[in-house]
Design a protein around this motif. Structure first.
Motif, mmCIF file in Angstrom:
data_model
loop_
_atom_site.group_PDB
_atom_site.id
_atom_site.type_symbol
_atom_site.label_atom_id
_atom_site.label_comp_id
_atom_site.label_asym_id
_atom_site.label_seq_id
_atom_site.Cartn_x
_atom_site.Cartn_y
_atom_site.Cartn_z
ATOM 1 N N SER A 64 70.270 33.852 2.027
ATOM 2 C CA SER A 64 71.539 33.278 2.468
ATOM 3 C C SER A 64 71.661 33.185 3.980
ATOM 4 N N PRO A 65 72.019 31.998 4.504
ATOM 5 C CA PRO A 65 72.327 31.890 5.937
ATOM 6 C C PRO A 65 73.790 32.282 6.184
ATOM 7 N N TYR A 66 74.153 33.464 5.683
ATOM 8 C CA TYR A 66 75.491 34.048 5.883
ATOM 9 C C TYR A 66 76.592 33.311 5.105
ATOM 10 N N GLY A 75 79.839 39.053 15.920
ATOM 11 C CA GLY A 75 79.682 37.654 15.520
ATOM 12 C C GLY A 75 79.026 36.858 16.627
ATOM 13 N N ASN A 76 78.023 36.081 16.215
ATOM 14 C CA ASN A 76 77.181 35.276 17.083
ATOM 15 C C ASN A 76 76.241 36.138 17.939
ATOM 16 N N ARG A 77 75.697 35.535 19.012
ATOM 17 C CA ARG A 77 74.510 36.122 19.643
ATOM 18 C C ARG A 77 74.809 37.065 20.803
ATOM 19 N N ILE A 78 73.914 38.040 20.960
ATOM 20 C CA ILE A 78 73.884 38.856 22.173
ATOM 21 C C ILE A 78 72.494 38.660 22.775
ATOM 22 N N LEU A 101 71.525 38.206 16.485
ATOM 23 C CA LEU A 101 72.494 37.265 15.897
ATOM 24 C C LEU A 101 73.264 37.947 14.779
ATOM 25 N N HIS A 102 74.603 37.794 14.796
ATOM 26 C CA HIS A 102 75.459 38.250 13.701
ATOM 27 C C HIS A 102 75.227 39.711 13.313
ATOM 28 N N GLY A 103 75.114 40.561 14.338
ATOM 29 C CA GLY A 103 75.047 42.004 14.082
ATOM 30 C C GLY A 103 73.663 42.556 13.810
ATOM 31 N N SER A 175 84.256 35.589 10.049
ATOM 32 C CA SER A 175 83.951 35.183 8.678
ATOM 33 C C SER A 175 83.125 33.910 8.740
ATOM 34 N N HIS A 176 82.116 33.829 7.881
ATOM 35 C CA HIS A 176 81.131 32.752 7.987
ATOM 36 C C HIS A 176 81.156 31.814 6.780
ATOM 37 N N VAL A 177 82.347 31.341 6.441
ATOM 38 C CA VAL A 177 82.444 30.353 5.353
ATOM 39 C C VAL A 177 81.858 29.022 5.825
ATOM 40 N N TYR A 178 81.063 28.394 4.948
ATOM 41 C CA TYR A 178 80.547 27.046 5.198
ATOM 42 C C TYR A 178 81.449 26.072 4.435
ATOM 43 N N TRP A 179 82.250 25.300 5.164
ATOM 44 C CA TRP A 179 83.219 24.415 4.524
ATOM 45 C C TRP A 179 82.652 23.039 4.218
ATOM 46 N N TYR A 247 76.217 20.361 16.691
ATOM 47 C CA TYR A 247 77.204 21.270 17.271
ATOM 48 C C TYR A 247 76.907 22.692 16.817
ATOM 49 N N ASP A 248 76.786 23.593 17.754
ATOM 50 C CA ASP A 248 76.613 25.021 17.451
ATOM 51 C C ASP A 248 77.058 25.767 18.708
ATOM 52 N N HIS A 249 78.355 25.627 19.005
ATOM 53 C CA HIS A 249 78.886 26.101 20.290
ATOM 54 C C HIS A 249 80.218 26.802 20.098
ATOM 55 N N VAL A 285 86.286 29.754 19.089
ATOM 56 C CA VAL A 285 85.842 29.379 17.739
ATOM 57 C C VAL A 285 84.448 28.779 17.863
ATOM 58 N N GLN A 286 83.520 29.266 17.032
ATOM 59 C CA GLN A 286 82.187 28.696 16.975
ATOM 60 C C GLN A 286 82.226 27.588 15.933
ATOM 61 N N PHE A 287 82.014 26.362 16.400
ATOM 62 C CA PHE A 287 81.913 25.236 15.457
ATOM 63 C C PHE A 287 80.430 24.948 15.286
ATOM 64 N N ASN A 291 73.490 22.741 11.112
ATOM 65 C CA ASN A 291 72.247 22.117 11.587
ATOM 66 C C ASN A 291 70.982 22.666 10.956
ATOM 67 N N PHE A 292 71.023 23.922 10.546
ATOM 68 C CA PHE A 292 69.797 24.547 10.057
ATOM 69 C C PHE A 292 69.684 24.528 8.535
ATOM 70 N N LEU A 293 70.679 23.927 7.857
ATOM 71 C CA LEU A 293 70.538 23.738 6.404
ATOM 72 C C LEU A 293 69.431 22.693 6.230
ATOM 73 N N LEU A 313 83.607 27.250 11.019
ATOM 74 C CA LEU A 313 84.561 27.403 12.123
ATOM 75 C C LEU A 313 84.849 28.897 12.218
ATOM 76 N N GLU A 314 84.042 29.571 13.044
ATOM 77 C CA GLU A 314 84.094 31.034 13.109
ATOM 78 C C GLU A 314 84.974 31.457 14.269
ATOM 79 N N THR A 315 86.168 31.974 13.959
ATOM 80 C CA THR A 315 87.072 32.435 15.016
ATOM 81 C C THR A 315 86.519 33.747 15.562
HETATM 82 C C1 BGC Z 1 75.270 30.227 14.436
HETATM 83 C C2 BGC Z 1 74.063 29.358 14.130
HETATM 84 C C3 BGC Z 1 73.285 30.012 13.035
HETATM 85 C C4 BGC Z 1 74.181 30.184 11.836
HETATM 86 C C5 BGC Z 1 73.497 30.948 10.760
HETATM 87 C C6 BGC Z 1 76.092 30.295 13.210
HETATM 88 O O1 BGC Z 1 77.194 31.097 13.431
HETATM 89 O O2 BGC Z 1 76.009 29.736 15.513
HETATM 90 O O3 BGC Z 1 73.268 29.211 15.272
HETATM 91 O O4 BGC Z 1 72.149 29.302 12.686
HETATM 92 O O5 BGC Z 1 75.324 30.877 12.186
HETATM 93 O O6 BGC Z 1 73.156 30.196 9.699
#
Ligand code: BGC
Length: 348
Positions: A64-66, A75-78, A101-103, A175-179, A247-249, A285-287, A291-293, A313-315
């Protein structure tokens, strides 16, 4: 209602709770606090699951990609998987090139949460809790996280996040819902119309780490201040879109951190008439435009998920905040309580 969803390799039972209120239906797993499905009606009252998910626990564990998961501790990158706090450098689990990424590799999305159902007046919901031990994935302090999912009488899905620590640390839960408002597996989200209340975003380097700059969206594909179809500017060749494959910003919301949730985003699917509105207390918010699906994952309906078949749309607070003193702070100290709220509503 609670049912057995499956078992982890070590035999741990994973349960699934089904909730319904105000016309919204939701299924939640104890694994990762995952929203396995979220069903809302279209303009003619026909229900569809608008959040990507899987049928089986093995698929969540293996690939699962989250999908639908709670994300923590960060949430998101360090950047470079490290940060320095009070003069001490902490090295985190690195799971995305050289970054965290994501913890980290075993983030909150892969933990088993305690889940308590509740009914409070007209509302129903679940209280999820997870205690992350000192040093888990490299993060300092024992972090006690509590997340409440509420379905309100008008069908809103509200998330209240809370956390405390026994040592200074950083935290950024989301929260990482894919809408996909036309229904998971129905095709691209490029025709969905999106509005974001942000006049700046945080450009990133090749590893998707913010450079530190707050760039104006004005005159760029990043301008969603007026609602527009997601696909409209996706192929303009803007260097930031090329680097991220879309978009991944993080959009720096004009309202900043607020005590109460304020409206920040509207997503509308003209084909079904379904709308999602998001309000949050968070400053960003990360929109992510899915892209990676890559067409290798298959959902419950037997339909595969391809690039752009969903969006997130990750707040949140901004990515890599621990390494950018100019960004709103993600530091949590003993005695303080981390509290943020995000509300998803589905107006008819
Ligand atoms: C990130 C993407 C990452 C995705 C995981 C998003 O929150 O911004 O870069 O690929 O999570 O599938």
């Amino acid at each position: 209602m609670k049912t057995l969803f499956g078992r982890l390799a070590d035999g741990t039972e994973i349960h699934r709770w089904s909730l319904e209120n105000g016309g919204t239906r939701m299924k939640v797993l104890s694994y990762g606090g995952i929203v396995q499905s979220l069903e809302i009606p279209d303009r003619d009252g026909r229900y569809a699951d608008v959040s990507l998910g899987f049928d089986r626990i093995e698929e969540y564990v293996d690939s699962s990609p989250y999908f639908g998961a709670l994300i923590g501790r960060y949430g998101n990158r360090i950047g470079k998987g490290a940060f320095t706090l009070d003069g001490e450098t902490h090295r985190l689990s690195v799971d995305d090139g050289e970054n965290s990424l994501h913890g980290g590799a075993e983030g909150f999305d892969r933990r088993v949460w305690e889940v308590e159902p509740f009914t409070e007046g007209p509302d129903v919901g679940l209280r999820l809790s997870y205690t992350s031990v000192d040093g888990e994935q490299g993060y300092p302090g024992t972090l006690r996280a509590k997340v409440t999912y509420t379905l309100t009488a008008r069908g809103d899905w509200r998330i209240d996040y809370e956390a405390t620590t026994d040592k200074a640390t950083v935290v950024n839960l989301t929260s990482h819902v894919y809408w996909n408002l036309a229904g998971a597996g129905s095709g691209t989200i490029e025709d969905h119309e999106l509005q974001l209340a942000a006049s700046h975003y945080t450009p990133t380097d090749a590893g998707l780490i913010p450079t530190g700059e707050l760039a104006p969206v004005e005159g760029t594909p990043f301008d969603f201040r007026e609602s527009k179809p997601i696909g409209r500017d996706l192929r303009t060749g803007h260097p930031q879109l090329l680097a991220a494959k879309g978009y991944d910003h993080n959009w720096a919301l004009d309202k900043g951190v607020t005590a109460e949730p304020e409206h920040i985003a509207t997503l509308h699917d003209p084909s079904s008439g379904r709308t999602l509105r998001i309000a949050t207390s968070e400053p960003g918010v990360q929109f992510y435009s899915g892209n990676f699906l890559d067409g290798t994952l298959v959902g419950p309906g037997g339909r595969s998920y391809r690039q752009g078949d969903a969006l997130c749309l990750e707040t949140q607070h901004y990515p890599d905040s621990p390494n950018h003193p100019s960004f709103p702070s993600t530091v949590l100290r003993p005695g303080e309580t981390y509290r943020t709220t995000t509300i998803h509503s589905f107006p008819a």
